[in-house]
Motif scaffolding. Structure first.
Motif, PDB file in Angstrom:
ATOM      1  N   LEU A   1       0.842  -1.210   0.000  1.00  0.00           N
ATOM      2  CA  LEU A   1       0.000   0.000   0.000  1.00  0.00           C
ATOM      3  C   LEU A   1       0.872   1.253   0.000  1.00  0.00           C
ATOM      4  O   LEU A   1       0.593   2.233  -0.707  1.00  0.00           O
ATOM      5  N   ALA A   2       1.957   1.209   0.788  1.00  0.00           N
ATOM      6  CA  ALA A   2       2.847   2.370   0.860  1.00  0.00           C
ATOM      7  C   ALA A   2       3.496   2.644  -0.487  1.00  0.00           C
ATOM      8  O   ALA A   2       3.635   3.801  -0.903  1.00  0.00           O
ATOM      9  N   LEU A   3       3.884   1.566  -1.180  1.00  0.00           N
ATOM     10  CA  LEU A   3       4.518   1.758  -2.492  1.00  0.00           C
ATOM     11  C   LEU A   3       3.559   2.437  -3.469  1.00  0.00           C
ATOM     12  O   LEU A   3       3.947   3.348  -4.211  1.00  0.00           O
ATOM     13  N   VAL A   4       2.315   1.987  -3.462  1.00  0.00           N
ATOM     14  CA  VAL A   4       1.333   2.603  -4.372  1.00  0.00           C
ATOM     15  C   VAL A   4       1.153   4.082  -4.012  1.00  0.00           C
ATOM     16  O   VAL A   4       1.087   4.953  -4.896  1.00  0.00           O
TER      17      VAL A   4
ATOM     18  N   TRP B   1      23.362  -7.748   1.436  1.00  0.00           N
ATOM     19  CA  TRP B   1      22.746  -6.993   0.340  1.00  0.00           C
ATOM     20  C   TRP B   1      21.378  -6.446   0.767  1.00  0.00           C
ATOM     21  O   TRP B   1      21.047  -5.280   0.508  1.00  0.00           O
ATOM     22  N   ALA B   2      20.628  -7.312   1.402  1.00  0.00           N
ATOM     23  CA  ALA B   2      19.288  -6.886   1.848  1.00  0.00           C
ATOM     24  C   ALA B   2      19.414  -5.714   2.814  1.00  0.00           C
ATOM     25  O   ALA B   2      18.666  -4.727   2.730  1.00  0.00           O
ATOM     26  N   PHE B   3      20.392  -5.814   3.731  1.00  0.00           N
ATOM     27  CA  PHE B   3      20.554  -4.722   4.693  1.00  0.00           C
ATOM     28  C   PHE B   3      20.873  -3.413   3.998  1.00  0.00           C
ATOM     29  O   PHE B   3      20.236  -2.383   4.260  1.00  0.00           O
ATOM     30  N   TRP B   4      21.858  -3.430   3.117  1.00  0.00           N
ATOM     31  CA  TRP B   4      22.276  -2.151   2.515  1.00  0.00           C
ATOM     32  C   TRP B   4      21.163  -1.539   1.664  1.00  0.00           C
ATOM     33  O   TRP B   4      20.980  -0.321   1.651  1.00  0.00           O
ATOM     34  N   LEU B   5      20.413  -2.410   0.981  1.00  0.00           N
ATOM     35  CA  LEU B   5      19.285  -1.885   0.205  1.00  0.00           C
ATOM     36  C   LEU B   5      18.231  -1.269   1.132  1.00  0.00           C
ATOM     37  O   LEU B   5      17.707  -0.179   0.886  1.00  0.00           O
ATOM     38  N   MET B   6      17.948  -1.984   2.207  1.00  0.00           N
ATOM     39  CA  MET B   6      16.923  -1.466   3.132  1.00  0.00           C
ATOM     40  C   MET B   6      17.395  -0.199   3.835  1.00  0.00           C
ATOM     41  O   MET B   6      16.638   0.757   3.968  1.00  0.00           O
ATOM     42  N   PHE B   7      18.648  -0.224   4.281  1.00  0.00           N
ATOM     43  CA  PHE B   7      19.155   0.925   5.035  1.00  0.00           C
ATOM     44  C   PHE B   7      19.223   2.160   4.130  1.00  0.00           C
ATOM     45  O   PHE B   7      18.722   3.246   4.488  1.00  0.00           O
ATOM     46  N   ALA B   8      19.806   1.983   2.938  1.00  0.00           N
ATOM     47  CA  ALA B   8      19.887   3.123   2.019  1.00  0.00           C
ATOM     48  C   ALA B   8      18.485   3.564   1.605  1.00  0.00           C
ATOM     49  O   ALA B   8      18.172   4.766   1.566  1.00  0.00           O
ATOM     50  N   GLY B   9      17.630   2.587   1.296  1.00  0.00           N
ATOM     51  CA  GLY B   9      16.259   2.913   0.884  1.00  0.00           C
ATOM     52  C   GLY B   9      15.514   3.674   1.966  1.00  0.00           C
ATOM     53  O   GLY B   9      14.791   4.640   1.692  1.00  0.00           O
ATOM     54  N   MET B  10      15.729   3.247   3.210  1.00  0.00           N
ATOM     55  CA  MET B  10      15.074   3.919   4.339  1.00  0.00           C
ATOM     56  C   MET B  10      15.495   5.387   4.415  1.00  0.00           C
ATOM     57  O   MET B  10      14.652   6.297   4.539  1.00  0.00           O
ATOM     58  N   GLN B  11      16.827   5.631   4.321  1.00  0.00           N
ATOM     59  CA  GLN B  11      17.316   7.012   4.442  1.00  0.00           C
ATOM     60  C   GLN B  11      16.854   7.861   3.237  1.00  0.00           C
ATOM     61  O   GLN B  11      16.451   9.016   3.401  1.00  0.00           O
ATOM     62  N   VAL B  12      16.909   7.243   2.061  1.00  0.00           N
ATOM     63  CA  VAL B  12      16.524   7.999   0.858  1.00  0.00           C
ATOM     64  C   VAL B  12      15.024   8.328   0.891  1.00  0.00           C
ATOM     65  O   VAL B  12      14.597   9.382   0.441  1.00  0.00           O
ATOM     66  N   THR B  13      14.248   7.423   1.449  1.00  0.00           N
ATOM     67  CA  THR B  13      12.803   7.674   1.508  1.00  0.00           C
ATOM     68  C   THR B  13      12.460   8.749   2.529  1.00  0.00           C
ATOM     69  O   THR B  13      11.736   9.705   2.238  1.00  0.00           O
TER      70      THR B  13
ATOM     71  N   MET C   1      13.720   1.189  -3.284  1.00  0.00           N
ATOM     72  CA  MET C   1      14.969   0.565  -2.817  1.00  0.00           C
ATOM     73  C   MET C   1      14.699  -0.256  -1.554  1.00  0.00           C
ATOM     74  O   MET C   1      15.165  -1.391  -1.410  1.00  0.00           O
ATOM     75  N   LEU C   2      13.946   0.326  -0.661  1.00  0.00           N
ATOM     76  CA  LEU C   2      13.595  -0.364   0.586  1.00  0.00           C
ATOM     77  C   LEU C   2      12.836  -1.660   0.265  1.00  0.00           C
ATOM     78  O   LEU C   2      13.130  -2.730   0.823  1.00  0.00           O
ATOM     79  N   ALA C   3      11.900  -1.557  -0.664  1.00  0.00           N
ATOM     80  CA  ALA C   3      11.116  -2.740  -1.039  1.00  0.00           C
ATOM     81  C   ALA C   3      12.004  -3.797  -1.679  1.00  0.00           C
ATOM     82  O   ALA C   3      11.817  -5.003  -1.454  1.00  0.00           O
ATOM     83  N   ALA C   4      13.005  -3.358  -2.449  1.00  0.00           N
ATOM     84  CA  ALA C   4      13.917  -4.321  -3.076  1.00  0.00           C
ATOM     85  C   ALA C   4      14.691  -5.088  -2.002  1.00  0.00           C
ATOM     86  O   ALA C   4      14.930  -6.302  -2.123  1.00  0.00           O
TER      87      ALA C   4
END
Lengths: 94, 843
Positions: free
Chosen positions: B68-71, B445-457, B495-498
């Motif tokens: 839902l958040a992505l949409v 990999w999952a961590f860096w994607l989530m962490f970067a995605g979190m900050q970018v979001t 990115m977070l979702a990835a």
């Protein structure tokens, strides 16, 4: 119950102080009477903390568990004393 | 050595035993604890299964709410996008917040507790496994139905905190708001059931010798969580009940034109809503504290301070609810008090952060996937905490309130404080429940994607908010300089979702559930969950002598596995665990634990059916489901509270324990007391509502019902309590035939009914009707609560009579009767207070 009372004394007194201040602020709003009551409650609760501090210091631990309870109690009382003074401060500043 | 129960501590010296165990003992234990197969897995109640089901279901809701958040982020990426119409967008943000808070975060922290606690405490299971199963199935089925409302355009759309008057019948005339009120209302019941389980589990089923000072820090966090739930959740249960009563029957609790007040909802909601944040954060903090010590390969620095910080957070979190209401015009002095408390609550959080940093500093940390998630979570949480201190300052809050700055703040707190620790926990504890650990490479990999995605979001959202973009708008006009930051946030969300998707791939590749062939203690944890286990938890229950028993005694795992400690087999041929004393964990008695049963499952299905059908106004099927749910609960209880033929048993090395005890030391008594605290808190919040409305809208109040009627009401309640207590006393008399406990208890229930009937009659006679004013609404709400208690009391009376007729109310003491007596005594006390207090104020 005695152990739990000793363990949580400081935090319980802080809670009583906070909710008492909430009631004072809600009923008497921002008035001189509310400020005076805040001061009185703060002194009262600080006194209660001091009383429990004396009791906790006199408590002679027999076991490791007793020592642990005593140390948690003392630190909790100290922190709560600071928190109570902090909580009463708005009555002087606002 | 001081003792709490008279237990001789020198008996601990008999362990580990050296005699060989009898042949076939382990096989018998495995047979008793074996799980149902095939479709009968639905009847499983063991914590290993329910815990995994629970974690999986909560994670499913995390994914659904994330989608839902992505949409929504796609909708907001550019101005004037037309992907989501306004109404649908309102439903999306409401469901995102509601599902994340009620169907993901709280259930997830409880689910992890259900899975980990018995192992960590070396108990065979939680004390009420059927209650766990009931709580899970009610939550899962109800949660899915609730989520499905989105596909029919019936999802709630008033925001996750559902403020009236937006959500009153005038502005929300459909059943969308009812889905929230009834759907969430019963999911809270699941949360409370879980809390009862956790509190009794932590305080009463710890391994012998695990005194409070040796209790794992996670167990402390869960204990505080349980207490916070039973204090906080009643407030929102009452709030949802009142708003539903207003919508269904026009009782004006929140209508200022008839003596109600919309702000009352905010008080009730946030008295729950802010502690809710700590209800989510504290267990995660407990998990972090356990993992930091293991990853740094050193005991936790400042263990005692962290325990104190948990306790302090638990208390202070109840003093900050009004910081969500700084813009509503509260008195200045009150605002000052809440502002001070809101800043103070950052101190215990700071203690935890510094403790974790110090532990990493003094230890030899491993920089693997769990550590990365831990560090990422700490960094993120600190940022969220700092912005939290900013919004605790009133002038800043006035500017930032309801803007995207708040959205950024709350996501930093919740993702840093709970989501990253949860992923760390998945990586750390998967080897306990899976044949293979999760992949380190994919995990990083999952961590860096989530962490970067979190900050970018969420970092740009601070700026979007400071630039003036309000939250909960479905689109915005071009040229307001919000485009760039919104686009960055949307890219970050993907990115977070990835990262989450990568984690799911890792789970699909590596996770294979098992109870007895797990990957084991690959991170070298020091606590008891890393003992070799089966569905019965540890083979034998060790005597605990330190906080990290596996580090202190490297041979402990082998001794436990060989059955050299307590309860190495089944002493009665049934599922059982040792109940210990709350402070010093001295063995008190052997609890017989119920096994798989279809009744909790059916009770949950019918409970969910009752609420969901009620929401769509299918009243007959709904009430049929309600009746069936009660029948199923009674049938499930029918099997419990039975004596076994062995009065005492040898729990190992000659330590003899009784198999049936009664009174305040029993786990059932504790659960009933906790339940009564919940009911009592609902009553306290209802009284608060009553006096609050009198304080702000007294011009609508009329004279109360005559005080003289108390001459009938109070004696009726007194008689109810007296008769109930007498029924307990009479049970001890061997030769009682006519005035059996069942008959006396039935009379007690009748007296209760007479008390509440007289009170109701008195108010009806006064001419006050519930639709008339806030006074009428709150008085009749208080009376309705009492009617509910009396109804349960009558049901208990019928149940006791049925058990008595089958000779199941055994003399001289019986737990079923004891607990029912407690209920009636409490109901009488609440009824008396209702009668007196409602007559105290009026015109």
């Amino acid at each position: 119950m005695r152990t739990w009372a000793l363990l949580l004394a400081g935090l319980v007194i802080w809670t009583v102080h906070f909710f008492a201040l909430y009631i004072v602020g809600s009923i008497w709003l921002t008035t001189p009477l509310a400020r005076a009551l805040t001061l009185a409650l703060t002194l009262l609760c600080t006194g209660a903390i001091a009383m429990f501090l004396v009791r906790a210091r006199r408590y002679l631990p027999e076991t490791a568990m007793d020592r642990w309870v005593r140390s948690i109690s003392l630190v909790g009382l100290g922190v709560s004393a600071v928190a109570i003074l902090w909580q009463g401060l708005p009555a002087l500043l606002i | 050595m001081r003792t709490e129960t008279g237990f001789d501590h020198s008996l601990y010296d008999r362990f580990p035993t050296s005699d060989p165990r009898p042949e076939g003992e382990l096989e018998e234990l495995e047979r008793i604890w074996c799980a149902p197969k095939g479709w009968q897995l639905l009847t499983a109640v063991n914590n290993n299964y329910i815990g995994i089901f629970y974690v999986g279901a909560a994670f499913l809701f995390f994914l659904l709410a994330g989608i839902l958040a992505l949409v929504m982020r796609v909708q907001l990426a550019l101005p004037l996008q037309g992907i989501l119409p306004q109404e649908t967008y309102n439903q999306f943000f409401t469901m995102h917040g509601t599902v994340m808070m009620f169907l993901f975060a709280v259930p997830m922290v409880e689910a992890i507790g259900v899975l980990l606690l018995p192992q960590m405490l070396a108990a065979r299971d939680l004390p009420f496994p059927r209650l766990s199963a009931y709580a899970f199935w009610a939550y899962f089925v109800g949660g899915l139905c609730f989520f499905a409302s989105l596909f029919f355009g019936l999802a709630p759309d008033g925001g996750w905190f559902m403020y009236p008057p937006y959500t009153s019948l005038t502005y929300s005339p459909g059943i969308n708001a009812d889905f929230w009120l009834l759907g969430i209302g019963f999911i809270e019941i699941s949360a409370i059931a879980g809390a009862i389980e956790i509190i009794v589990g932590v305080l009463r089923t710890r391994a012998p010798g695990m005194t409070l000072d040796k209790m794992p820090v996670y167990a402390w966090a869960m204990l505080v969580l349980g207490v916070m739930i039973i204090i906080a959740f009643p407030s929102v249960i009452l709030g949802t009940l009142l708003l539903e009563l207003e919508r269904a029957f026009n009782w004006p609790f929140f209508d200022p034109t008839r003596g109600g007040d919309a702000l009352l909802w905010q008080h009730l909601f946030w008295f729950f809503g802010h502690p809710e944040v700590y209800i989510i954060f504290l267990p995660a903090s407990g998990l972090v504290s356990m993992m930091v010590a293991a990853m740094a390969r050193t005991p936790l620095v400042g263990h005692n301070l962290i325990v104190l910080a948990f306790l302090a957070t638990g208390f202070i979190s109840f003093g900050v609810w009004a910081h969500h209401m700084f813009t509503t015009g509260l008195p200045n002095l009150s605002i000052g008090f809440f502002s001070a408390a809101s800043m103070a609550v950052s101190v215990p959080a700071g203690i935890q952060i510094f403790s974790w940093i110090a532990t990493f500093a003094v230890g030899r940390p491993r920089f693997n996937a769990p550590t990365l998630f831990l560090l990422g979570g700490m960094v993120t949480f600190v940022v969220g905490g700092l912005t939290g201190v900013m919004v605790a300052m009133v002038p800043f809050d006035w500017q930032a309130h309801d803007s995207y700055f708040i959205v950024a703040h709350l996501h930093y707190v919740l993702l840093g404080g709970m989501v990253f620790p949860m992923f760390a926990a998945f990586y750390y504890w998967t080897p306990m429940t899976s044949r293979h650990p999760l992949s380190e490479r994919l995990g990083k990999w999952a961590f860096w994607l989530m962490f970067a995605g979190m900050q970018v979001t969420f970092w740009p959202m601070h700026l979007t908010g400071l630039m003036g973009m309000p939250r909960r708008v479905y689109t915005y006009l071009p040229g307001r300089e919000w485009e760039v930051t919104n686009m960055i946030s949307s890219v970050g969300a993907f990115m977070l979702a990835a990262g989450v998707l990568l984690f799911l791939i890792d789970v699909a590749r590596s996770f294979r559930f098992t109870t007895d062939h797990d990957a084991g203690n690959i991170y070298d944890g020091g606590t008891l969950e890393w003992l070799p286990t089966g569905l019965y938890s540890a083979r034998s229950i060790p005597v605990v002598k330190s906080r990290e028993p596996l580090w202190e005694d490297p041979g402990l795992a082998e001794d436990v596995k060989a059955g050299r400690y307590l309860l190495p087999g089944s002493a009665t041929g049934l599922r059982e665990t040792i109940v210990t004393s709350p402070l010093l964990a001295e063995p008190q008695y052997l609890q017989i634990i119920p096994g798989p049963s279809v009744w909790p499952f059916l009770a949950a299905i019918f409970t969910a059916g009752f609420f969901i059908l009620l929401t769509i106004q299918a009243y007959t099927p709904s009430f049929t489901c309600g009746v069936l749910a009660v029948v199923c609960v009674l049938r499930w209880l029918w099997d419990t509270d039975r004596r076994v033929k062995e009065v005492t048993v040898d729990a190992g090395a000659g330590v003899r324990l009784p198999t049936y005890v009664t009174g305040p030391s029993t786990h059932g008594w504790w659960a009933m007391i906790i339940l009564l605290i919940v009911v009592g808190m609902i009553f306290v919040m209802a009284l608060f509502s009553f006096f609050y409305l009198f304080g702000v809208q007294s011009q609508f109040w009329q004279a109360p019902a005559p005080a003289g009627h108390l001459a009938i009401i109070l004696p009726a309640y007194l008689a109810a309590a007296g008769l109930a207590l007498l029924s307990r006393r009479m049970l001890a008399r061997e030769k009682t035939e006519h005035w059996t406990p069942g008959v006396l208890y039935l009379c007690a229930a009748a007296a209760l009914a007479a008390g509440v009937g007289a009170d109701m009659w008195s108010w009806i006679g006064s001419g006050l009707v519930p639709e008339a004013s806030g006074q009428g609404a709150t008085v009749y709400a208080l009376l309705s609560l009492e009617v509910l208690l009396v109804g349960v009391g009558v049901l208990m009376a019928c149940y006791l009579c049925a058990r008595n007729s089958r000779g199941m109310i055994v003399r001289p003491r019986n737990n079923s009767l004891d607990l029912c007596v407690l209920w009636v005594v409490y109901a009488a006390a609440q009824g008396s207070m209702t009668g007196v207090l409602t007559r105290l104020v009026g015109a």
